[in-house]
Scaffold this active site. Sequence first.
Site, mmCIF file in Angstrom:
data_model
loop_
_atom_site.group_PDB
_atom_site.id
_atom_site.type_symbol
_atom_site.label_atom_id
_atom_site.label_comp_id
_atom_site.label_asym_id
_atom_site.label_seq_id
_atom_site.Cartn_x
_atom_site.Cartn_y
_atom_site.Cartn_z
ATOM 1 N N GLU A 253 -4.008 -16.386 11.197
ATOM 2 C CA GLU A 253 -2.733 -16.665 10.535
ATOM 3 C C GLU A 253 -1.772 -15.480 10.501
ATOM 4 O O GLU A 253 -1.266 -15.113 9.421
ATOM 5 C CB GLU A 253 -2.974 -17.207 9.117
HETATM 6 C C1 GCB Z 1 -6.376 -19.999 4.865
HETATM 7 C C2 GCB Z 1 -7.023 -18.710 5.221
HETATM 8 C C3 GCB Z 1 -8.326 -18.481 4.484
HETATM 9 C C4 GCB Z 1 -8.175 -18.909 3.032
HETATM 10 C C5 GCB Z 1 -7.870 -20.402 3.008
HETATM 11 C C6 GCB Z 1 -7.672 -20.921 1.602
HETATM 12 O O1 GCB Z 1 -5.537 -20.497 5.542
HETATM 13 O O2 GCB Z 1 -7.220 -18.577 6.605
HETATM 14 O O3 GCB Z 1 -8.653 -17.124 4.573
HETATM 15 O O4 GCB Z 1 -9.325 -18.650 2.292
HETATM 16 O O5 GCB Z 1 -6.681 -20.627 3.707
HETATM 17 O O6 GCB Z 1 -8.603 -21.486 1.035
HETATM 18 O O7 GCB Z 1 -6.599 -20.727 1.034
#
Ligand code: GCB
Length: 634
Positions: free
Chosen positions: A434
Site C-alpha cells: 500500500e
Molecule cells: C491494510 C494493511 C494492513 C492492516 C489492514 C487493516 O490495508 O495492509 O497492514 O492491518 O489494512 O486491518 O486495517
Amino acid sequence: MARGSAVAWAALGPLLWGCALGLQGGMLYPQESPSRECKELDGLWSFRADFSDNRRRGFEEQWYRRPLWESGPTVDMPVPSSFNDISQDWRLRHFVGWVWYEREVILPERWTQDLRTRVVLRIGSAHSYAIVWVNGVDTLEHEGGYLPFEADISNLVQVGPLPSRLRITIAINNTLTPTTLPPGTIQYLTDTSNGLYFCTRHPPPTSMTSPSPPAWSKTVVRASGLVNYQISVKGSNLFKLEVRLLDAENKVVANGTGTQGQLKVPGVSLWWPYLMHERPAYLYSLEVQLTAQTSLGPVSDFYTLPVGIRTVAVTKSQFLINGKPFYFHGVNKHEDADIRGKGFDWPLLVKDFNLLRWLGANAFRTSHYPYAEEVMQMCDRYGIVVIDECPGVGLALPQFFNNVSLHHHMQVMEEVVRRDKNHPAVVMWSVANEPASHLESAGYYLKMVIAHTKSLDPSRPVTFVSNSNYAADKGAPYVDVICLNSYYSWYHDYGHLELIQLQLATQFENWYKKYQKPIIQSEYGAETIAGFHQDPPLMFTEEYQKSLLEQYHLGLDQKRRKYVVGELIWNFADFMTEQSPTRVLGNKKGIFTRQRQPKSAAFLLRERYWKIANETRYPHSVAKSQCLENSLFT
Ligand code: GCB
C-alpha cells in the site's frame, strides 16, 4: 527488538560463498556439518533501555567498553522476542530509541586456538538499526530490521592464549524516520526541549566464514530437471569443489565439479505446492564439498542446501507453477504472539503450519516484512507457497519517495533476495504494501525498485500490493501480477454487505481491462471480536465476519476461473498494533485469535479452501490429502 536468533558459528578454512544471479556473494544459513559448528546465542541477555532525554547516554558513557551492569541496572531480556510486553514498565511498552543488549559467550577451544577456523557472529535480525561490539570493539553495523547480518570475528577471538570469553554488546534503535523501511516520522511530545519523542508510522502498522550457498536456478525440460549452481570461495585460490545432488532417498542423482555448472536430473521429481500433487514439496539435497590449500595447510568445508526444482511463470491471466495454473488460497500473516510479540519460536511456528494445513491453505504473504529463515524452510518442506514481502510498508507520504529511501529500498531488496533466493516455496517478491502509488514520484520509485529486483532475480515475478484506484495507480504498469487490498463493507460502506459483490466485480473488471494481468485479492476482511454474536449480523461480530467473507467469495468465484489467481484473507490471526481508536487491543481481523483458536470464519474458510483444492486441480492426489487431513482432525 531482537526478533531473530543470534548465533556464532565456525568453519574450518576457506569458505564456500554463495553467489547468484545479479548478486555478489551470499549468506548461508548457519548449519552444522563435518566442518562447521554452531553456537546458538538465544536465551537471556542483559538489557537496558536508554531512557535519557536524548537517548544517547549509552554512547556518551561508552556502555560497550565494560560489562553492562557496571554502568547501571540491567534486566533480563529473552532473545528472540520484542521487549515491549515482557516487563511491567509502561515506558518500555512504547519505547523509541536505543536499547542495549549484552551477553557473555564461552567459545570452544578449537574456535580460538586453531587459526584455520573462521568464527562468524551472525544476528538473525534486529529492528532496526544495530551496532555490535565484541569485547568492546566496534564490529558490525546494520540498518534495517528483519534480515540477517554477520561479521567474521576470527581476528578478535584468536588473539592470545585463551580468550575464550566473549562479551557481545548490541545497541539497537527502533526509531523510524522518513528514510527507514518502514518509514516513519518523529513527533515531539508537548515539550520539544526535553527530547521526548515517539514515532508514528503511516499507516500504523501492526504491531560463513563460510560458504555460501550455491545459488541455483531451475528449468524443467520434460522429465529432466536442470539445476544451475554457482559457488564462490573465500580465502583460497587453490581449491577443488565437488557437488552432488541427492534425492529424498539419499541416492546421488547428479554430480558436478567447479564453481559453476548445471546438473541434469533425469526423471525429476518436481517441487509442487501442498494440495497440488500427491507428493508435494519434494526436496533434493545439494551437497558441496570444498578442499583447499591454504598457507596453514589443507582444509575442507561441507555444506548441504535443500533444493526444490520447479518453474514459475505468469501469463496475462494465469500464475503457473510447473506449467500448471496455480490458485493462491491462503492467508496474510504476522510474526506475532502474546507476550513475545514479534519474534521467532518453534511451538508457534509448528502450530501455525498445522493450522494452515487444517485450513487447506496453500500460500501466504509475509505481510509486511521478511519472516525468519526457519519459516521459509518450513514452507519449502510443507509446500506452502510464499509471496515474500520486504518491509516496504507505510510508504504513504510524498516525502518518503526520495533518493535516499530509494537507494535503501533497493539495498533491502538485495538482502531479501540474497537470503531467500534458494527457497522453492518463494514464488514472487513483493516490494511494498500500500504505497501511495497514485503519486507520480511513487510511480518512478516503484519502477526502479521493481526493475532492480528483477535484475537481481529474473526467475521470479515481482509485485507490490496496491490499495489505489485502478485509474490512478502509477506503479501497476511495472508489476507482473496485480495485488489488490480492498475492505468493502469495512472501511468503506460499512455495514452494507449487499454491496460487496457489485463493488468487487467492478474492481476486478476495471483493473483487468486496463492491465490484462492476473489479479490476486491480497487482503480483505473484517474486525471480529471472538465471542461477539449478533444475528442479523452487525460489525465486530463473528456473524458479520462470516457474512462478509461469504459475499467476497461469491464475487471471487465469478472471476477466479478467468483472471483472478488468488485470495489471501486478512488476517490469519489477531495481532497487536499500536493503540488507536479503531483497534481493540490490536487488530482483530484474524480468523484465528491471537492464541490460535478458530473464530466461526475459520470453519467457513476451511470448507472453501478444501473445496477449491478438490474441484480445480488434481482430484486424485487432493482426495488423498483430504482423507489424511480429515482423519487427523476429526
Ligand atoms: C491494510 C494493511 C494492513 C492492516 C489492514 C487493516 O490495508 O495492509 O497492514 O492491518 O489494512 O486491518 O486495517
